[in-house]
Scaffold this active site. Sequence first.
Site, short mmCIF file in Angstrom:
data_model
loop_
_atom_site.label_atom_id
_atom_site.label_comp_id
_atom_site.label_asym_id
_atom_site.label_seq_id
_atom_site.Cartn_x
_atom_site.Cartn_y
_atom_site.Cartn_z
N HIS A 158 0.20 -3.89 6.08
CA HIS A 158 -1.00 -3.78 6.94
C HIS A 158 -2.27 -4.14 6.18
O HIS A 158 -3.35 -4.00 6.70
CB HIS A 158 -1.11 -2.35 7.48
CG HIS A 158 -1.22 -1.35 6.37
ND1 HIS A 158 -0.13 -0.90 5.67
CD2 HIS A 158 -2.29 -0.77 5.81
CE1 HIS A 158 -0.54 -0.07 4.73
NE2 HIS A 158 -1.85 0.02 4.78
N SER A 167 0.72 3.66 1.96
CA SER A 167 1.12 4.03 3.33
C SER A 167 2.38 3.28 3.76
O SER A 167 3.18 3.79 4.55
CB SER A 167 0.00 3.72 4.32
OG SER A 167 -1.18 4.35 3.91
N CYS A 175 0.84 -1.21 0.00
CA CYS A 175 0.00 0.00 0.00
C CYS A 175 0.87 1.25 0.00
O CYS A 175 2.01 1.24 0.47
CB CYS A 175 -0.89 -0.04 1.25
SG CYS A 175 -1.84 1.45 1.54
N HIS A 207 5.08 5.34 2.44
CA HIS A 207 5.30 6.49 3.34
C HIS A 207 6.19 6.08 4.52
O HIS A 207 7.07 6.81 4.94
CB HIS A 207 3.97 7.02 3.89
CG HIS A 207 3.20 7.87 2.93
ND1 HIS A 207 3.75 8.97 2.31
CD2 HIS A 207 1.92 7.80 2.49
CE1 HIS A 207 2.83 9.53 1.53
NE2 HIS A 207 1.71 8.83 1.62
N CYS A 226 -7.54 -2.64 3.49
CA CYS A 226 -7.09 -1.23 3.51
C CYS A 226 -7.62 -0.43 2.34
O CYS A 226 -8.50 0.40 2.50
CB CYS A 226 -5.58 -1.09 3.61
SG CYS A 226 -5.09 0.65 3.67
N1 APR Z 1 -1.62 14.32 -9.97
C1 APR Z 1 -2.41 13.26 -10.24
N2 APR Z 1 -2.08 11.98 -9.96
C2 APR Z 1 -0.89 11.76 -9.38
C3 APR Z 1 0.02 12.81 -9.06
C4 APR Z 1 -0.39 14.14 -9.39
N3 APR Z 1 0.38 15.21 -9.13
N4 APR Z 1 1.10 12.27 -8.47
C5 APR Z 1 0.91 10.93 -8.42
N5 APR Z 1 -0.29 10.60 -8.97
C6 APR Z 1 -0.91 9.27 -9.11
C7 APR Z 1 0.05 8.15 -9.47
O1 APR Z 1 0.29 8.07 -10.86
C8 APR Z 1 -0.70 6.90 -8.95
O2 APR Z 1 -1.57 6.36 -9.94
O3 APR Z 1 -1.42 8.88 -7.84
C9 APR Z 1 -1.54 7.44 -7.78
C10 APR Z 1 -1.09 6.96 -6.39
O4 APR Z 1 -1.28 5.59 -6.31
P1 APR Z 1 -0.42 4.61 -5.34
O5 APR Z 1 0.97 5.11 -5.26
O6 APR Z 1 -0.67 3.22 -5.82
O7 APR Z 1 -1.06 4.88 -3.88
P2 APR Z 1 -2.28 4.18 -3.06
O8 APR Z 1 -1.83 2.93 -2.42
O9 APR Z 1 -3.50 4.16 -3.90
O10 APR Z 1 -2.45 5.26 -1.88
C11 APR Z 1 -2.75 6.61 -2.14
O11 APR Z 1 -3.75 6.96 0.01
O12 APR Z 1 -3.86 5.72 1.97
C12 APR Z 1 -3.19 6.71 1.27
O13 APR Z 1 -0.96 6.50 2.12
C13 APR Z 1 -1.75 6.35 0.99
O14 APR Z 1 -1.24 8.61 0.56
C14 APR Z 1 -1.44 7.36 -0.07
C15 APR Z 1 -2.74 7.42 -0.86
ZN ZN Z 2 -2.99 0.97 3.43
#
Ligand code: APR
Ligand code: ZN
Length: 364
Positions: free
Chosen positions: A62, A43, A41, A46, A166
């Site tokens: 998690h 997070s 995930c 992070h 999650c």
């Molecule tokens: N504008 C639009 N989309 C973006 C940008 C931006 N500036 N920067 C990144 N992205 C897109 C990425 O291309 C990707 O498809 O955001 C998406 C993020 O997806 P993941 O990295 O897979 O993250 P995910 O597990 O979905 O979690 C997203 O939610 O729970 C929280 O901690 C987690 O902060 C995180 C968020």
């Molecule tokens: Zn998560």
Amino acid sequence: MPVARAAVQHGVDQPLAIEEVNVAAPIGREVLVRTVATGVCGSDLHMLKGHMGRPLPTIPGHESAGVVESVGPEVTHVRPGDHVVCCLSTFCGGCERCLSGQPNLCETRDLDDRPEGVEPRLSREGDLVHQFARISGFSELMLVHENTVVRVPDDTPMAQAALVGCCVTTGVGAVFNTARLEPGATAAVWGLGGVGLSAVQGARLAGAREIIAVDIRDDKLEVARGFGATQLVNASRDDPVKAVRALTGRGVDYAFEAIGLARTTEQAFTATRPGGSAVLIGIIPEGVDISVSGRYLLADRRLMGSSMGSNRFRFDIPKYLDLYRQGRLLLDELISHRAPLEGVNEAFEAMEAGERTRTVLTFG
Ligand code: APR
Ligand code: ZN
Ligand code: ZN
């Protein structure tokens, strides 16, 4: 003491090390779970990057599902052999927030503490290993409080079930529970990873008439179409606020941010119509502020936080799994990659590069 292979984080921004750790036997209300699947995930990323300010060494992970191995003497919710999904929103069931219907904001802090002098839940060569998010799912065994799990039917596919723990609970819950999006409303979702795609399909299930998906990658945008997005905006080519306004007139009723950046949160807020709501789902790193226009806020706009989809997970997760069985909630399509525990570092690299929808680590 049970021994498990786990992916251990020793430093910030270092690859996780696959090592053997000791997992204590359950006492009190603890449940020992044999992990079957854990999703990777945002997070966890992070945590890896040091954005969370949590102690090391730790075992991230998690988003997990597994089978109960053994239980402490006070456990009533599950028995050995039961299939469970973990959710980090451990609830006490008795504090003010729990009793007012917001167990995701449970105020009891010591639920996971072990009595003084008792060995820690996780250790390695006699040294403490900190549990992450009350779960530490990148491990063959997890020792958790019984109120961190929900029992699910034995025939539930575990990789799919793990994601419900999650990203699905977070994304769908932000729409159903936090925003309470009404049928016919318009929505936009920033970020199309596991969390954002879950918000897209939450909006579809809730009956949104327009669902605008925003990402910086065309492949992610195409995936979102399959989850119910009606319009796609590539924010690396077009200003997403202008694009959303052009598509809807005055802006959307509901905007969801599922990335965790200040800039995209500000964009999502600015793309709402008067009276609209922006919901921040992504985790903003500590010390980062968001700045929005006071004049915009004045027009009855709302900027809301959503913690783990405002879940009541013992009630939400079985509901989401029913929607999956009916073919209405897409879970198979969220899993773009499967890997063994050893694939965890590659999964993080691919996530950072934005290349994967979701990797699920499978055990055994
Ligand atoms: N504008 C639009 N989309 C973006 C940008 C931006 N500036 N920067 C990144 N992205 C897109 C990425 O291309 C990707 O498809 O955001 C998406 C993020 O997806 P993941 O990295 O897979 O993250 P995910 O597990 O979905 O979690 C997203 O939610 O729970 C929280 O901690 C987690 O902060 C995180 C968020
Ligand atoms: Zn998560
Ligand atoms: Zn509580």
